[in-house]
Scaffold this motif. Sequence first.
Motif, short mmCIF file in Angstrom:
data_model
loop_
_atom_site.label_atom_id
_atom_site.label_comp_id
_atom_site.label_asym_id
_atom_site.label_seq_id
_atom_site.Cartn_x
_atom_site.Cartn_y
_atom_site.Cartn_z
N TYR A 1 -3.74 3.54 6.07
CA TYR A 1 -3.66 4.46 4.94
C TYR A 1 -2.28 5.10 4.78
CZ TYR A 1 -8.72 4.04 5.30
OH TYR A 1 -9.98 3.54 5.38
N ILE B 1 3.95 5.63 7.89
CA ILE B 1 3.71 4.57 6.92
C ILE B 1 3.02 3.37 7.55
CG2 ILE B 1 4.84 2.95 5.32
CD1 ILE B 1 4.74 5.88 4.38
N ASP B 2 3.31 3.09 8.83
CA ASP B 2 2.74 1.89 9.46
C ASP B 2 1.33 2.10 10.00
OD1 ASP B 2 3.66 3.60 11.43
OD2 ASP B 2 4.40 2.00 12.73
N THR C 1 0.55 4.01 3.42
CA THR C 1 1.16 3.87 2.09
C THR C 1 0.45 4.75 1.06
OG1 THR C 1 1.95 1.66 2.63
CG2 THR C 1 1.84 2.23 0.30
N ARG D 1 1.57 8.31 1.57
CA ARG D 1 2.91 8.54 1.01
C ARG D 1 2.84 8.72 -0.50
NH1 ARG D 1 6.11 3.46 0.80
NH2 ARG D 1 4.65 3.22 -0.90
N ASP D 2 2.01 7.91 -1.17
CA ASP D 2 1.90 7.98 -2.61
C ASP D 2 1.33 9.32 -3.07
OD1 ASP D 2 2.92 5.42 -2.61
OD2 ASP D 2 0.97 4.45 -3.00
#
Length: 83
Positions: free
Chosen positions: A7, A3-4, A9, A12-13
């Motif tokens: 891209y 996540i860090d 986030t 994850r989506d």
Amino acid sequence: MEIDQPYGTPERDVMCVMVCGKLVDIDLHGRRYDGLVGLIRAGGTDMSEAMVAASAAWEYARYDSDQTMPGFRAAACQQGRGL
């Protein structure tokens, strides 16, 4: 999935959309960098392959023995998809 990273986030989506409402199988392979490492399948689909094919994730060739991943990445790049 990191996540860090750039891209992280959106990655994850996309994964959430792909697995939402599906039975998920996880084959854990161990731990690395304070996290779990494993293979995720949803509805019989390998999520690593699906994510790279959608260009929603990068392959990590150093740890990946799946010879199909470079082809998925190349096709996504040629079609101007995702990352």
